[in-house]
Design an enzyme around this catalytic site. Sequence first.
Site, PDB file in Angstrom:
ATOM      1  N   LYS A   1     -15.248 -71.560-127.527  1.00 11.38           N
ATOM      2  CA  LYS A   1     -15.883 -70.284-127.864  1.00 11.38           C
ATOM      3  C   LYS A   1     -14.805 -69.209-128.095  1.00 11.38           C
ATOM      4  O   LYS A   1     -13.965 -69.383-128.945  1.00 11.38           O
ATOM      5  CB  LYS A   1     -16.871 -69.915-126.753  1.00 11.38           C
ATOM      6  CG  LYS A   1     -17.805 -71.085-126.355  1.00 11.38           C
ATOM      7  CD  LYS A   1     -18.735 -71.433-127.474  1.00 11.38           C
ATOM      8  CE  LYS A   1     -19.598 -72.678-127.303  1.00 11.38           C
ATOM      9  NZ  LYS A   1     -19.542 -73.534-126.197  1.00 11.38           N
TER      10      LYS A   1
ATOM     11  N   ARG B   1      -1.320 -89.006-121.623  1.00 13.63           N
ATOM     12  CA  ARG B   1      -2.506 -88.706-120.807  1.00 13.63           C
ATOM     13  C   ARG B   1      -2.088 -87.913-119.570  1.00 13.63           C
ATOM     14  O   ARG B   1      -2.769 -87.008-119.120  1.00 13.63           O
ATOM     15  CB  ARG B   1      -3.246 -90.002-120.413  1.00 13.63           C
ATOM     16  CG  ARG B   1      -4.392 -89.749-119.443  1.00 13.63           C
ATOM     17  CD  ARG B   1      -5.454 -90.848-119.422  1.00 13.63           C
ATOM     18  NE  ARG B   1      -4.946 -92.177-119.516  1.00 13.63           N
ATOM     19  CZ  ARG B   1      -4.317 -92.836-118.532  1.00 13.63           C
ATOM     20  NH1 ARG B   1      -4.111 -92.255-117.364  1.00 13.63           N
ATOM     21  NH2 ARG B   1      -3.878 -94.064-118.729  1.00 13.63           N
TER      22      ARG B   1
ATOM     23  N   ASP C   1     -17.841 -70.211-114.376  1.00 10.47           N
ATOM     24  CA  ASP C   1     -17.730 -70.463-115.815  1.00 10.47           C
ATOM     25  C   ASP C   1     -17.525 -69.105-116.480  1.00 10.47           C
ATOM     26  O   ASP C   1     -18.421 -68.261-116.511  1.00 10.47           O
ATOM     27  CB  ASP C   1     -19.018 -71.143-116.321  1.00 10.47           C
ATOM     28  CG  ASP C   1     -18.931 -71.524-117.795  1.00 10.47           C
ATOM     29  OD1 ASP C   1     -18.280 -70.785-118.557  1.00 10.47           O
ATOM     30  OD2 ASP C   1     -19.551 -72.532-118.188  1.00 10.47           O
TER      31      ASP C   1
ATOM     32  N   TYR D   1     -25.759 -72.895-118.582  1.00 13.48           N
ATOM     33  CA  TYR D   1     -25.632 -73.603-119.856  1.00 13.48           C
ATOM     34  C   TYR D   1     -26.322 -74.978-119.731  1.00 13.48           C
ATOM     35  O   TYR D   1     -26.128 -75.696-118.751  1.00 13.48           O
ATOM     36  CB  TYR D   1     -24.153 -73.761-120.227  1.00 13.48           C
ATOM     37  CG  TYR D   1     -23.969 -74.668-121.407  1.00 13.48           C
ATOM     38  CD1 TYR D   1     -24.499 -74.332-122.649  1.00 13.48           C
ATOM     39  CD2 TYR D   1     -23.327 -75.892-121.284  1.00 13.48           C
ATOM     40  CE1 TYR D   1     -24.382 -75.179-123.730  1.00 13.48           C
ATOM     41  CE2 TYR D   1     -23.196 -76.748-122.367  1.00 13.48           C
ATOM     42  CZ  TYR D   1     -23.731 -76.384-123.580  1.00 13.48           C
ATOM     43  OH  TYR D   1     -23.628 -77.223-124.654  1.00 13.48           O
TER      44      TYR D   1
HETATM   45  C1  LIG Z   1     -21.188 -71.081-120.898  1.00 14.12           C
HETATM   46  C2  LIG Z   1     -20.840 -72.440-121.432  1.00 14.12           C
HETATM   47  N1  LIG Z   1     -20.214 -73.320-120.634  1.00 14.12           N
HETATM   48  C3  LIG Z   1     -19.892 -74.555-121.076  1.00 14.12           C
HETATM   49  C4  LIG Z   1     -20.210 -74.975-122.345  1.00 14.12           C
HETATM   50  C5  LIG Z   1     -19.833 -76.365-122.794  1.00 14.12           C
HETATM   51  O1  LIG Z   1     -18.709 -76.321-123.606  1.00 14.12           O
HETATM   52  P1  LIG Z   1     -18.372 -77.361-124.769  1.00 14.12           P
HETATM   53  O2  LIG Z   1     -19.457 -77.255-125.794  1.00 14.12           O
HETATM   54  O3  LIG Z   1     -17.022 -76.937-125.224  1.00 14.12           O
HETATM   55  O4  LIG Z   1     -18.352 -78.726-124.138  1.00 14.12           O
HETATM   56  C6  LIG Z   1     -20.851 -74.085-123.206  1.00 14.12           C
HETATM   57  C7  LIG Z   1     -21.192 -74.508-124.586  1.00 14.12           C
HETATM   58  O5  LIG Z   1     -21.932 -73.851-125.292  1.00 14.12           O
HETATM   59  C8  LIG Z   1     -21.183 -72.788-122.739  1.00 14.12           C
HETATM   60  O6  LIG Z   1     -21.815 -71.890-123.526  1.00 14.12           O
END
Ligand SMILES: Cc1ncc(COP(=O)(O)O)c(C=O)c1O
Length: 392
Positions: free
Chosen positions: A195, A46, A170, A98
Amino acid sequence: MKFGTKLLHNGNEIDPITGAASIPLYQASTFHQTDIDHPGEFDYARSGNPTRKALEQTIAELEGGVAGFACASGMAAISTAFLLFSAGDHLVVSNDLYGGTFRVLTQVLPRLGIEATFVDTTDLTKVEEAIQANTKALYIETPSNPTLKVTDLRGVARIARDHSVITMVDNTFMTPCFQRPLDLGADLVIHSATKFISGHSDVVSGLLVTQDREIATRLSGLQNALGSILGVQDSWLTMRGLKTLKARMDASTASAAKIAEGLKRISGVERVFYTGLAEHPGHALQASQASGHGAVLSFDLGSSERVRRVLSQVHLPIVAVSLGSVESILSYPAKMSHAAMPVEERVARGVTDGLLRLSVGLEDADDLLDDLERSIEGRRLYSVGEWRASIV
Ligand SMILES: Cc1ncc(COP(=O)(O)O)c(C=O)c1O
């Protein structure tokens, strides 16, 4: 070194113990200690694992930060980062966000006494006006999802510095291949590595990178305390995906540009959202802060009936949530990412019942466009099922 070279030569490409050309899966939760007074670098997984460490160092190198952290998902990374804040703190956040991040900000953090104000961060005046005495961070997604609004990262970082708050970005849609927020003044970069970074729809993972040593120390403590770590297998898969990031981003972006132009000519397509189109309001800004426009575009068909027809007829893209993979993915934000949002609020953000988001993969762009055109114009002679049966 240029980015494409760095992806493959960043100090983490060869296992230091064996010389293996791929960092092995150190599938271990604990590590033998030969001298309990002087424990080695790794004691419990961890706190640290060599496979995860290689990924963390690689993403830190690629984003230009001092430390990286690999978490169990994008949301685990985002939630860990939010726990840098305490009761009484306030955040200013992009209102085009998101949905999962929106959910944490509106349903979880308020219980801990952390509040957020959502603003249109494409308007820097609104960003500055939203800052309060207790504001600790500006949180940005750019280009935003799914209408691809572009926020001025340098401008936001400047405002943040003036008010002694941090900037969190992000960077999921762009990846460090096209956009490096730390170079533009941000303090913390976040990825859903599920992604483009992993790129094959086969792993859920999240990454954090900072160039601030104090934030790095605090994130390291949080990652260990909360246990929001990425597992060994998923760290390995993320690293493997990362190696081809530039090749995938370049190819998918070239196709996205072609498809965006092509969609404009198809009758039934009312609007196309892609920052690579000269008429997109964020086109010049995007070009000034990123080296590419990315592989995600959206288009509005005007009605849910048309959307349903396309989703039932389209052959090549999978119809799914998520984005950033080798296969193209067609998503219906009104029923997927933005389903939980009140209709008026959703429509006000441009997420209408006719909007579809396409994440362009590695299929031939002409085939994708032809597939979309036939589906939008209702010129399908056989169903997806019949088509699949005919190619096996
Ligand atoms: C721009 C963005 N940030 C964060 C996330 C969250 O990521 P995760 O699905 O890997 O938890 C997503 C998921 O679609 C996203 O499109």
